[in-house]
Design an enzyme around this catalytic site. Structure first.
Site, short mmCIF file in Angstrom:
data_model
loop_
_atom_site.label_atom_id
_atom_site.label_comp_id
_atom_site.label_asym_id
_atom_site.label_seq_id
_atom_site.Cartn_x
_atom_site.Cartn_y
_atom_site.Cartn_z
N GLY A 147 0.84 -1.07 0.17
CA GLY A 147 -0.14 -0.09 -0.07
C GLY A 147 0.79 1.28 0.03
N ASP A 176 8.06 -2.63 -10.51
CA ASP A 176 8.93 -1.81 -11.14
C ASP A 176 10.05 -2.56 -11.93
OD1 ASP A 176 7.51 0.63 -10.19
OD2 ASP A 176 8.50 -0.20 -8.35
N HIS A 204 9.37 3.79 -4.62
CA HIS A 204 8.26 3.25 -5.73
C HIS A 204 7.54 4.60 -6.07
CE1 HIS A 204 5.49 1.14 -7.52
NE2 HIS A 204 4.27 1.69 -6.69
N1 LIG Z 1 4.22 -0.69 -4.38
C1 LIG Z 1 3.43 -1.14 -5.75
O1 LIG Z 1 4.26 -1.55 -6.52
C2 LIG Z 1 2.02 -0.95 -5.86
C3 LIG Z 1 1.58 -1.24 -6.94
C4 LIG Z 1 0.27 -1.07 -7.17
C5 LIG Z 1 -0.71 -0.59 -6.36
N2 LIG Z 1 -0.05 -0.37 -5.05
C6 LIG Z 1 -0.81 0.22 -4.04
O2 LIG Z 1 -1.42 -0.81 -3.32
C7 LIG Z 1 -2.66 -0.41 -2.96
C8 LIG Z 1 -3.95 -1.06 -3.18
O3 LIG Z 1 -4.22 -1.20 -4.39
P1 LIG Z 1 -5.60 -1.71 -5.12
O4 LIG Z 1 -5.50 -1.53 -6.23
O5 LIG Z 1 -5.90 -3.01 -4.68
O6 LIG Z 1 -6.51 -0.71 -4.22
P2 LIG Z 1 -8.28 -0.79 -3.83
O7 LIG Z 1 -8.64 0.58 -3.58
O8 LIG Z 1 -8.84 -1.93 -4.75
O9 LIG Z 1 -8.20 -1.69 -2.69
C9 LIG Z 1 -7.84 -1.34 -1.24
C10 LIG Z 1 -8.40 -2.03 -0.36
O10 LIG Z 1 -7.73 -1.77 0.93
C11 LIG Z 1 -8.62 -1.57 1.84
N3 LIG Z 1 -8.28 -0.82 3.08
C12 LIG Z 1 -8.19 0.45 3.22
N4 LIG Z 1 -7.54 0.87 4.30
C13 LIG Z 1 -7.34 -0.48 5.09
C14 LIG Z 1 -7.07 -0.78 6.61
N5 LIG Z 1 -6.72 0.40 7.22
N6 LIG Z 1 -6.98 -2.09 6.73
C15 LIG Z 1 -7.35 -3.10 5.73
N7 LIG Z 1 -7.78 -2.61 4.69
C16 LIG Z 1 -7.86 -1.57 4.19
C17 LIG Z 1 -9.81 -0.80 1.27
O11 LIG Z 1 -10.92 -1.03 1.84
C18 LIG Z 1 -9.73 -1.73 0.02
O12 LIG Z 1 -10.58 -2.71 -0.10
C19 LIG Z 1 -2.75 1.05 -3.18
O13 LIG Z 1 -2.17 1.87 -1.86
C20 LIG Z 1 -1.76 1.23 -4.35
O14 LIG Z 1 -1.46 2.55 -4.64
C21 LIG Z 1 1.36 -0.43 -4.76
C1 LIG Z 2 7.26 7.83 -2.98
O1 LIG Z 2 6.49 6.84 -3.56
C2 LIG Z 2 5.29 6.79 -3.08
C3 LIG Z 2 4.83 5.83 -4.01
O2 LIG Z 2 4.35 5.91 -5.45
C4 LIG Z 2 4.32 7.92 -3.56
O3 LIG Z 2 3.07 7.95 -2.89
C5 LIG Z 2 5.18 9.19 -2.55
O4 LIG Z 2 4.70 10.49 -2.74
C6 LIG Z 2 6.77 9.11 -2.91
N1 LIG Z 2 7.34 10.11 -2.09
C7 LIG Z 2 7.61 11.50 -2.21
C8 LIG Z 2 8.26 12.06 -1.28
O5 LIG Z 2 7.41 11.98 -3.41
#
Ligand SMILES: NC(=O)c1ccc[n+]([C@@H]2O[C@H](COP(=O)([O-])OP(=O)(O)OC[C@H]3O[C@@H](n4cnc5c(N)ncnc54)[C@H](O)[C@@H]3O)[C@@H](O)[C@H]2O)c1
Ligand SMILES: *[C@@H]1O[C@H](CO)[C@@H](O)[C@H](O)[C@H]1NC(C)=O
Ligand SMILES: *[C@@H]1O[C@H](CO)[C@@H](O)[C@H](O)[C@H]1NC(C)=O
Ligand SMILES: *[C@@H]1O[C@H](CO)[C@@H](O)[C@H](O)[C@H]1NC(C)=O
Length: 350
Positions: A147, A176, A204
């Site tokens: 997340g 990535d 990220h």
């Molecule tokens: N690091 C990465 O490479 C990467 C890649 C893609 C997405 N993401 C991130 O992953 C996250 C999820 O993406 P998604 O497309 O599944 O989103 P989504 O909105 O479809 O699902 C997120 C879920 O998290 C739940 N949620 C919110 N707060 C919560 C909490 N405190 N405890 C438990 N559950 C909670 C929401 O109710 C929802 O069901 C986002 O933050 C997105 O930015 C990260």
């Molecule tokens: C670092 O990456 C995260 C994930 O994409 C982004 O939400 C965040 O804003 C970035 N941090 C800064 C300081 O830009």
């Protein structure tokens, strides 16, 4: 002879069938990444084809009805390794006795929300989930934060769980990494399986630095440097980098939703490598705790490095040469993480 072999086979089979199930938590379990991820985990793609699993699904109270649908579908998949599915909105249930925790749920950016307020909300979530790890999970739990902002959320969770080793926390930059491998493979016209050792440095985000200076391409059985295989330096120093950096935004533009299938695949790759290790001579990218001892990256950050993994522990691959072009990009993404960490720590009250 045949009966002896059959008997041995049956002994092995029944031994593996009796393996203790492991407990795996996925948060944000009603969301779109989880929808792809849960199936792969439950069918054995991550922890092995012989490893029974108890899946714990955590989401927020309004999503519980949706979670019930996910539970029904998992049951309907009739997966032999899946021993139990536990949906919950309570951390004391969700984090209990965990072997692995995949923290996907976080506060999404809402229309007009300031970056600071978003960060504040996420600090609160990852502080409470870190504290729940500390209180309820096994001390050997492997925690992967997905997340966003993943690096800083991971740091906050780790700081809130002081009795779990910092090394057992990591955040996802494998998507990535996979994007970078795929871009190079397509450019050269080989399979992604023929590309190894690309690196994602830093956050990220769009300041991440996808680096192919140490990447190797298998061309007809011979390992060739990416620069020699691609034969287009200006692409590698320009469009390649921006394509990987902007890929998430491009997917959102096209799909009107963020990357989910590819994110789930990357989560599986990341966790499988933690569980089973990386192949000899191969490294992968992971956001891990920087101690200040590698590549001049400041300490106390979750920063994406090249790592090798053996016996469930990772090591940063040290000693790779860094040119000036790389140095500047690695420093810029570190600076961004420092700024975000300091704001987050102020919210945490330390
Ligand atoms: N690091 C990465 O490479 C990467 C890649 C893609 C997405 N993401 C991130 O992953 C996250 C999820 O993406 P998604 O497309 O599944 O989103 P989504 O909105 O479809 O699902 C997120 C879920 O998290 C739940 N949620 C919110 N707060 C919560 C909490 N405190 N405890 C438990 N559950 C909670 C929401 O109710 C929802 O069901 C986002 O933050 C997105 O930015 C990260
Ligand atoms: C670092 O990456 C995260 C994930 O994409 C982004 O939400 C965040 O804003 C970035 N941090 C800064 C300081 O830009
Ligand atoms: C693997 O790690 C475990 C737990 O930390 C340790 O007990 C064991 O000795 C290690 N094995 C090897 C081969 O390093
Ligand atoms: C997690 O912590 C355990 C116990 O200290 C350690 O043996 C293991 O190597 C750590 N795992 C990772 C992925 O670093």
């Amino acid at each position: 002879m045949l009966t002896l072999l059959t008997a041995m086979y049956l002994v092995v089979r029944s031994a593996s069938a009796q393996a203790e199930p492991i407990r795996v938590l996925v948060t944000g379990a009603a969301g779109q990444i989880a929808y792809s991820l849960l199936f792969s985990i439950a069918k054995g793609d991550v922890f092995g084809k012989d490893q029974p699993i108890i899946l714990v699904l955590l989401d927020i109270p309004p999503m519980l009805p949706v979670l019930d649908g996910v539970v029904m579908e998992l049951q309907d998949c009739a997966l032999p390794l899946l021993r139990e599915v536990i949906p919950t909105d309570k951390v004391e249930v969700g984090f209990k006795n965990l072997d692995a925790a995949i923290l996907v749920g976080s506060m999404p950016r809402k229309e007009g929300m300031e970056r600071k307020d978003l960060l504040k909300a996420n600090v609160a979530i990852f502080k409470s989930q870190g504290a729940a790890l500390e209180k309820y999970a096994k001390k050997t739990v492997k925690v992967l934060v997905v997340g966003n902002p993943a690096n800083t959320n991971c740091l906050i969770a780790s700081k809130s769980a002081p009795s779990i080793p910092k090394e057992n926390f990591s955040c996802l930059t494998r998507l990535d990494h996979n994007r970078a491998s795929a871009q190079v493979a397509m450019r050269v016209g080989v399979s992604t399986g023929d590309v190894k050792n690309v690196i994602i440095w830093g956050n990220h985000s769009s300041t991440q630095y996808p680096d192919v200076n140490h990447a190797l391409i298998n061309l007809d059985g011979e390992e060739v440097c990416a620069y020699d295989a691609v034969k287009d330096d200006s692409w590698l120093k320009g469009n390649f980098i921006t394509t990987v950096q902007q890929r998430g935004a491009e997917v959102i533009k096209a799909r009107k939703l963020s990357s989910a299938m590819s994110a789930a695949k990357a989560i599986c790759d990341h966790m499988r490598d933690i569980w089973f290790g990386t192949s000899d001579g191969e490294f992968v990218s992971m956001g891990v705790y920087s101690t200040g001892n590698s590549y001049g990256v400041p300490d106390d950050l979750m920063y994406s490095f090249p790592v090798m993994i053996k016996n469930k522990s990772w090591k940063v691959v040290d000693g790779l040469s860094i040119n000036d072009f790389s140095r500047a990009k690695m420093d810029a993404t570190a600076a961004e993480l420092i700024e975000e960490r300091d704001t987050a720590l102020a919210f945490l009250g330390v």
